[in-house]
Write a protein that holds these residues in place. Structure first.
Motif, short mmCIF file in Angstrom:
data_model
loop_
_atom_site.label_atom_id
_atom_site.label_comp_id
_atom_site.label_asym_id
_atom_site.label_seq_id
_atom_site.Cartn_x
_atom_site.Cartn_y
_atom_site.Cartn_z
N UNK B 5 18.36 46.42 46.97
CA UNK B 5 17.57 45.21 47.90
C UNK B 5 17.75 44.15 47.30
N UNK B 6 18.18 42.91 47.82
CA UNK B 6 18.34 41.68 47.30
C UNK B 6 18.18 40.71 48.25
N UNK B 7 18.43 39.33 48.02
CA UNK B 7 17.91 38.22 48.84
C UNK B 7 17.26 37.24 48.12
N UNK B 8 17.11 36.03 48.90
CA UNK B 8 16.23 34.98 48.13
C UNK B 8 14.77 35.53 47.96
N UNK B 9 14.07 34.57 47.00
CA UNK B 9 12.69 35.15 46.60
C UNK B 9 11.90 34.88 47.71
N UNK B 10 10.69 35.52 47.77
CA UNK B 10 9.40 35.34 48.86
C UNK B 10 10.07 35.67 50.16
N UNK B 11 11.11 36.54 50.55
CA UNK B 11 11.36 36.80 51.61
C UNK B 11 11.00 38.38 52.16
N UNK B 15 7.57 44.01 49.54
CA UNK B 15 6.68 45.07 50.42
C UNK B 15 7.58 45.98 51.20
N UNK B 16 9.04 45.46 51.60
CA UNK B 16 9.86 46.20 52.04
C UNK B 16 10.33 47.38 51.31
N UNK B 17 10.65 47.26 50.03
CA UNK B 17 10.97 48.33 48.92
C UNK B 17 9.85 49.46 48.96
N UNK B 18 8.54 48.95 48.99
CA UNK B 18 7.57 49.86 48.75
C UNK B 18 7.62 50.86 49.84
N UNK B 19 7.70 50.44 51.00
CA UNK B 19 7.71 51.04 52.31
C UNK B 19 8.88 51.93 52.28
N UNK B 20 10.11 51.57 52.10
CA UNK B 20 11.34 52.51 51.78
C UNK B 20 11.16 53.64 51.02
N UNK B 21 10.52 53.09 49.67
CA UNK B 21 10.49 53.99 48.65
C UNK B 21 9.54 55.15 49.18
N UNK B 165 17.43 41.08 52.33
CA UNK B 165 16.36 40.34 53.13
C UNK B 165 16.47 39.02 53.35
N UNK B 166 16.29 38.61 54.61
CA UNK B 166 16.24 37.15 55.01
C UNK B 166 14.89 37.01 55.78
N UNK B 167 14.00 36.22 55.54
CA UNK B 167 12.69 35.91 56.04
C UNK B 167 12.17 37.22 56.83
N UNK B 168 12.37 38.35 55.98
CA UNK B 168 11.81 39.84 56.47
C UNK B 168 12.69 40.30 57.11
N UNK B 169 13.78 39.87 57.76
CA UNK B 169 14.95 40.50 58.48
C UNK B 169 16.25 41.19 57.56
N UNK B 170 16.64 42.23 58.17
CA UNK B 170 17.55 42.88 57.09
C UNK B 170 18.90 42.55 57.53
N UNK B 171 19.70 42.35 56.48
CA UNK B 171 20.99 42.44 56.85
C UNK B 171 21.56 43.47 55.87
N UNK B 172 22.51 44.47 56.71
CA UNK B 172 23.04 45.49 55.88
C UNK B 172 24.50 45.37 55.49
N UNK B 173 24.65 45.35 53.94
CA UNK B 173 25.70 45.05 53.53
C UNK B 173 26.68 46.50 53.30
#
Lengths: 125, 179
Positions: B5-11, B15-21, B165-173
């Motif tokens: 999971x990557x992306x800009x800071x504070x996005x 939190x998302x990574x924890x839920x996913x794990x 992650x962009x503003x809490x939204x997912x982009x699948x690469x």
């Protein structure tokens, strides 16, 4: 023309080389201390050329428009430098602006636009 | 399954990574591999906040700021590992020796993270996308950015899914929304 953009160190050139089977001789590498040439199949690090333009009072967009026939079948690669804070120095601000306007123009002209993220392609156009 | 999971800071990456794990663990063991070394009160407060966030999610915290592959020796490979973040891990590996940047840091991180990918049941890695600003950094910072990017690209290649992650939204690469 195929436009490839992405942040620093994301693997843009590696991607272009494998997708278009480019050899090193077919790639023109821009630097901030020289002008641009369009004779080769691929022009890499266009953001370095725009920095050269800023330092030498040249409008990069006009140069590209004037040489459209020379790059219309090329692979153009530019670093995405658009996500940081507004740069403090005027040159850096002008650099970002000129590069951004050029990329927007090139995106419009391109047959394909690809963003490279961690070495992976993302089709934008 | 392994996910980057990557992306800009504070996005919202952490939190998302924890839920996913938690989802990937499906009731099994989950380990939070803590990489952050606190330098001041602000850091300590942030860590306390993160620990509180994880409370109730069933994570066991394994504090391994460097030499991260040793977490497998500590707890074994059975379970889901959350590594947050690669950015902090590389910082610890590269600058722990003092003023000089350790030139071996990048290859050490790649070796250790590769071991986690190979041996762990599931792993979620969080990194930071710091590659798109109009600024000329000094040589040490550029070396750090180049090394972090090399590690990110290694993880992107090896992982089953790569998300931005962009503003809490997912982009699948890589990998689809089934992740």
């Amino acid at each position: 023309m195929d436009l490839i953009i992405g942040g620093a160190y994301q693997g843009k050139l590696e991607y272009a080389k494998s997708r278009c089977s480019l050899s090193d001789e077919e790639i023109f590498v821009c630097t901030e201390d020289k002008g641009i040439e369009f004779a080769r199949q691929c022009v890499y690090n266009i953001q370095e050329y725009t920095l050269y333009c800023v330092k030498n009072g040249i409008d990069a967009l006009e140069i590209f428009k004037a040489h459209r026939d020379d790059w219309k079948d090329s692979v153009l690669i530019c670093e995405d430098i658009f996500c940081g804070v507004v740069p403090l120095g005027k040159d850096m601000r002008d650099w970002r602006e000129m590069t951004g306007r050029l990329c927007a123009y090139l995106s419009g002209e391109a047959e394909s636009v690809t963003r490279i993220f961690c070495g992976l392609e993302q089709k934008l156009k | 399954m392994n996910v980057l999971i990557s992306g800009g800071c504070k996005n919202g990456k952490s939190g998302f990574a924890q839920e996913l794990a938690v989802k990937l663990a499906a009731g099994g063991k989950r380990y939070y591999v803590a990489t952050m070394v606190p330098y001041d009160d602000e850091d300590r407060e942030r860590i306390a906040r993160h620990i509180a966030d994880r409370a109730g999610l069933g994570f066991e915290t394994v504090e391994i700021p460097r030499d991260i592959g040793s977490c497998l020796e500590k707890v074994g490979g059975n379970g889901t590992f959350l590594v947050d973040s690669i950015t902090a891990l590389l910082q610890n590996e590269m600058f722990s020796a003092g003023g000089e940047a350790d030139p071996e840091a990048e290859s050490r991180c790649i070796r250790d993270l590769g071991a986690i990918i190979e041996k762990a049941e599931n792993a979620v890695f969080v990194s930071d996308y710091i590659y798109s600003d109009a600024f000329r950094y000094d040589d040490i910072t550029e070396k750090y950015r180049a090394s972090l990017a090399a590690i990110d690209r290694f993880l992107a290649k090896e992982c089953d899914a790569v998300l931005e992650l962009c503003a809490g939204n997912l982009i699948f690469h890589k990998g689809g929304p089934k992740v």
